[in-house]
Design a protein around this motif. Structure first.
Motif, mmCIF file in Angstrom:
data_model
loop_
_atom_site.group_PDB
_atom_site.id
_atom_site.type_symbol
_atom_site.label_atom_id
_atom_site.label_comp_id
_atom_site.label_asym_id
_atom_site.label_seq_id
_atom_site.Cartn_x
_atom_site.Cartn_y
_atom_site.Cartn_z
ATOM 1 N N ARG A 209 0.850 -1.194 0.000
ATOM 2 C CA ARG A 209 0.000 0.000 0.000
ATOM 3 C C ARG A 209 0.885 1.244 0.000
ATOM 4 O O ARG A 209 1.964 1.267 0.576
ATOM 5 C CB ARG A 209 -0.895 0.003 1.234
ATOM 6 C CG ARG A 209 -1.951 -1.074 1.251
ATOM 7 C CD ARG A 209 -2.610 -1.124 2.617
ATOM 8 N NE ARG A 209 -3.210 0.156 2.976
ATOM 9 C CZ ARG A 209 -4.531 0.408 2.887
ATOM 10 N NH1 ARG A 209 -5.349 -0.527 2.437
ATOM 11 N NH2 ARG A 209 -5.006 1.575 3.251
ATOM 12 N N LEU A 210 0.375 2.305 -0.643
ATOM 13 C CA LEU A 210 1.169 3.526 -0.745
ATOM 14 C C LEU A 210 1.442 4.138 0.617
ATOM 15 O O LEU A 210 2.450 4.827 0.803
ATOM 16 C CB LEU A 210 0.445 4.533 -1.650
ATOM 17 C CG LEU A 210 0.383 4.142 -3.131
ATOM 18 C CD1 LEU A 210 -0.425 5.184 -3.907
ATOM 19 C CD2 LEU A 210 1.769 4.010 -3.733
ATOM 20 N N ASP A 211 0.543 3.939 1.578
ATOM 21 C CA ASP A 211 0.765 4.511 2.908
ATOM 22 C C ASP A 211 1.543 3.559 3.814
ATOM 23 O O ASP A 211 1.647 3.788 5.014
ATOM 24 C CB ASP A 211 -0.579 4.888 3.551
ATOM 25 C CG ASP A 211 -1.530 3.691 3.670
ATOM 26 O OD1 ASP A 211 -1.125 2.584 3.264
ATOM 27 O OD2 ASP A 211 -2.663 3.876 4.140
ATOM 28 N N ASP A 212 2.081 2.481 3.223
ATOM 29 C CA ASP A 212 2.828 1.513 4.008
ATOM 30 C C ASP A 212 4.282 1.445 3.525
ATOM 31 O O ASP A 212 4.875 0.380 3.443
ATOM 32 C CB ASP A 212 2.161 0.130 3.907
ATOM 33 C CG ASP A 212 2.824 -0.874 4.855
ATOM 34 O OD1 ASP A 212 3.324 -0.446 5.916
ATOM 35 O OD2 ASP A 212 2.870 -2.062 4.513
ATOM 36 N N ILE A 213 4.832 2.598 3.177
ATOM 37 C CA ILE A 213 6.217 2.670 2.730
ATOM 38 C C ILE A 213 7.013 3.445 3.766
ATOM 39 O O ILE A 213 6.588 4.516 4.223
ATOM 40 C CB ILE A 213 6.323 3.365 1.359
ATOM 41 C CG1 ILE A 213 5.546 2.569 0.303
ATOM 42 C CG2 ILE A 213 7.784 3.510 0.921
ATOM 43 C CD1 ILE A 213 5.544 3.211 -1.055
ATOM 44 N N ASP A 214 8.153 2.929 4.159
ATOM 45 C CA ASP A 214 9.016 3.581 5.142
ATOM 46 C C ASP A 214 9.718 4.768 4.474
ATOM 47 O O ASP A 214 10.696 4.595 3.742
ATOM 48 C CB ASP A 214 10.042 2.573 5.663
ATOM 49 C CG ASP A 214 10.858 3.122 6.825
ATOM 50 O OD1 ASP A 214 10.896 4.362 6.993
ATOM 51 O OD2 ASP A 214 11.470 2.314 7.542
ATOM 52 N N LEU A 215 9.207 5.977 4.721
ATOM 53 C CA LEU A 215 9.759 7.166 4.076
ATOM 54 C C LEU A 215 11.205 7.415 4.490
ATOM 55 O O LEU A 215 12.013 7.891 3.682
ATOM 56 C CB LEU A 215 8.902 8.391 4.407
ATOM 57 C CG LEU A 215 7.455 8.378 3.891
ATOM 58 C CD1 LEU A 215 6.762 9.695 4.224
ATOM 59 C CD2 LEU A 215 7.415 8.131 2.383
ATOM 60 N N GLU A 216 11.533 7.097 5.751
ATOM 61 C CA GLU A 216 12.904 7.295 6.200
ATOM 62 C C GLU A 216 13.859 6.356 5.472
ATOM 63 O O GLU A 216 14.995 6.722 5.168
ATOM 64 C CB GLU A 216 12.998 7.086 7.714
ATOM 65 C CG GLU A 216 12.557 8.295 8.520
ATOM 66 C CD GLU A 216 13.327 9.550 8.142
ATOM 67 O OE1 GLU A 216 14.570 9.496 8.070
ATOM 68 O OE2 GLU A 216 12.687 10.585 7.912
ATOM 69 N N ALA A 217 13.387 5.139 5.187
ATOM 70 C CA ALA A 217 14.231 4.204 4.447
ATOM 71 C C ALA A 217 14.438 4.686 3.016
ATOM 72 O O ALA A 217 15.550 4.598 2.470
ATOM 73 C CB ALA A 217 13.592 2.810 4.446
ATOM 74 N N VAL A 218 13.378 5.214 2.413
ATOM 75 C CA VAL A 218 13.494 5.762 1.057
ATOM 76 C C VAL A 218 14.461 6.934 1.053
ATOM 77 O O VAL A 218 15.313 7.059 0.165
ATOM 78 C CB VAL A 218 12.111 6.193 0.530
ATOM 79 C CG1 VAL A 218 12.255 6.943 -0.792
ATOM 80 C CG2 VAL A 218 11.201 4.991 0.346
ATOM 81 N N ARG A 219 14.358 7.794 2.055
ATOM 82 C CA ARG A 219 15.248 8.951 2.155
ATOM 83 C C ARG A 219 16.708 8.507 2.302
ATOM 84 O O ARG A 219 17.605 9.040 1.648
ATOM 85 C CB ARG A 219 14.846 9.815 3.347
ATOM 86 C CG ARG A 219 15.721 11.039 3.558
ATOM 87 C CD ARG A 219 15.348 11.757 4.846
ATOM 88 N NE ARG A 219 16.189 12.916 5.036
ATOM 89 C CZ ARG A 219 15.899 14.134 4.594
ATOM 90 N NH1 ARG A 219 14.786 14.336 3.924
ATOM 91 N NH2 ARG A 219 16.709 15.144 4.812
ATOM 92 N N ARG A 220 16.934 7.501 3.143
ATOM 93 C CA ARG A 220 18.304 7.017 3.370
ATOM 94 C C ARG A 220 18.905 6.460 2.082
ATOM 95 O O ARG A 220 20.037 6.784 1.719
ATOM 96 C CB ARG A 220 18.292 5.946 4.458
ATOM 97 C CG ARG A 220 19.631 5.234 4.619
ATOM 98 C CD ARG A 220 19.556 4.157 5.696
ATOM 99 N NE ARG A 220 18.526 3.170 5.441
ATOM 100 C CZ ARG A 220 18.665 2.151 4.579
ATOM 101 N NH1 ARG A 220 19.798 1.993 3.888
ATOM 102 N NH2 ARG A 220 17.687 1.283 4.405
#
Length: 244
Positions: free
Chosen positions: A75-86
């Motif tokens: 799901r789009l709201d189930d993505i770790d934004l901090e992991a994507v940023r890292r």
């Protein structure tokens, strides 16, 4: 981003026409800060308001309407934004690598990148944005009155004005032309009274070095001016004298 257009549809005037177009487009949205994205959205809302369109800027059905469906990725709201940023921003790895590491799709990662806070980019002076900013600064600093006073009347060079204002010479020259100031192709000649110069050199037999020291310039500058005036130059030495 403003139109919601399908940029892969060849019938659309904004269609991505090459791989380079596609790469530039997908690199642009994630480069925006959240403040910039908000400003873009506010601009779009003003466009709708100006057209008397009483609709939201974007709309999508609630996520739970897809419950029970076997869809690719999470799901789009189930993505770790901090992991994507890292992965993408800090480690400077490709979004495709982030998708592989987070077990999701590239589309999901691109969607997440639009929601990851980032610092405003520092644009160099030679970049397109940096150059635009310098041109805008030139418009406010190098006004017609300023250039008429400092360049045309006072005789400053564009290089001197560039050093004083921090605006590159080529941008200063373009701004001068834009406000109707004639740009000198060469440096202004050192001011010398031709009658006085002839009298000092021919009548009083002064050396070019003596004249140069009085004028505050170089010996060669005086010699070049005399040649320009057609005055035959004497050999240095006994034929010249220093006034007492």
């Amino acid at each position: 981003m403003l139109t919601g257009a399908d940029l892969t549809d060849p019938r659309h005037p904004l269609v991505l026409r090459s791989a380079a177009d596609r790469s530039r487009y997908f690199a642009f949205p994630p480069s925006l800060t959240l403040d910039q994205r908000d400003a873009l959205n506010q601009h779009a809302l003003r466009i709708l308001d100006g057209l008397d369109i009483n609709e939201p800027l974007t709309w999508e059905p609630p996520g739970d309407c897809a419950d029970g469906l076997d869809l690719p990725g999470r799901r789009l709201d189930d993505i770790d934004l901090e992991a994507v940023r890292r992965i993408v921003i800090t480690e400077q790895r490709a979004p495709r690598e982030a998708a592989r590491e987070l077990d999701t799709t590239l589309t999901h990662v691109r969607f997440a990148l639009e929601r990851v806070p980032r610092e405003p980019r520092e644009w160099g002076r030679s970049s397109a944005v940096g150059s635009w900013r310098l041109r805008e600064t030139a418009k406010s600093v190098l006004t017609a009155d300023f250039l008429q006073r400092e360049y045309a009347a006072s005789g400053k060079t564009l290089r001197e004005i560039a050093l004083e204002t921090g605006i590159p010479r080529h941008i200063a020259a373009a701004q001068a032309r834009a406000v109707g100031i004639t740009v000198r192709r060469t440096r202004q000649p050192f001011p010398m009274d031709e009658t006085w110069l002839r009298e000092q050199y021919l009548t009083h037999k002064r050396s070019t070095l003596d004249i140069a020291e009085e004028l505050g310039t170089e010996d060669e500058t005086v010699r070049r001016r005399l040649k320009y005036l057609g005055v035959p130059l004497r050999p240095p030495g006994v034929h010249s004298r220093t006034p007492s």
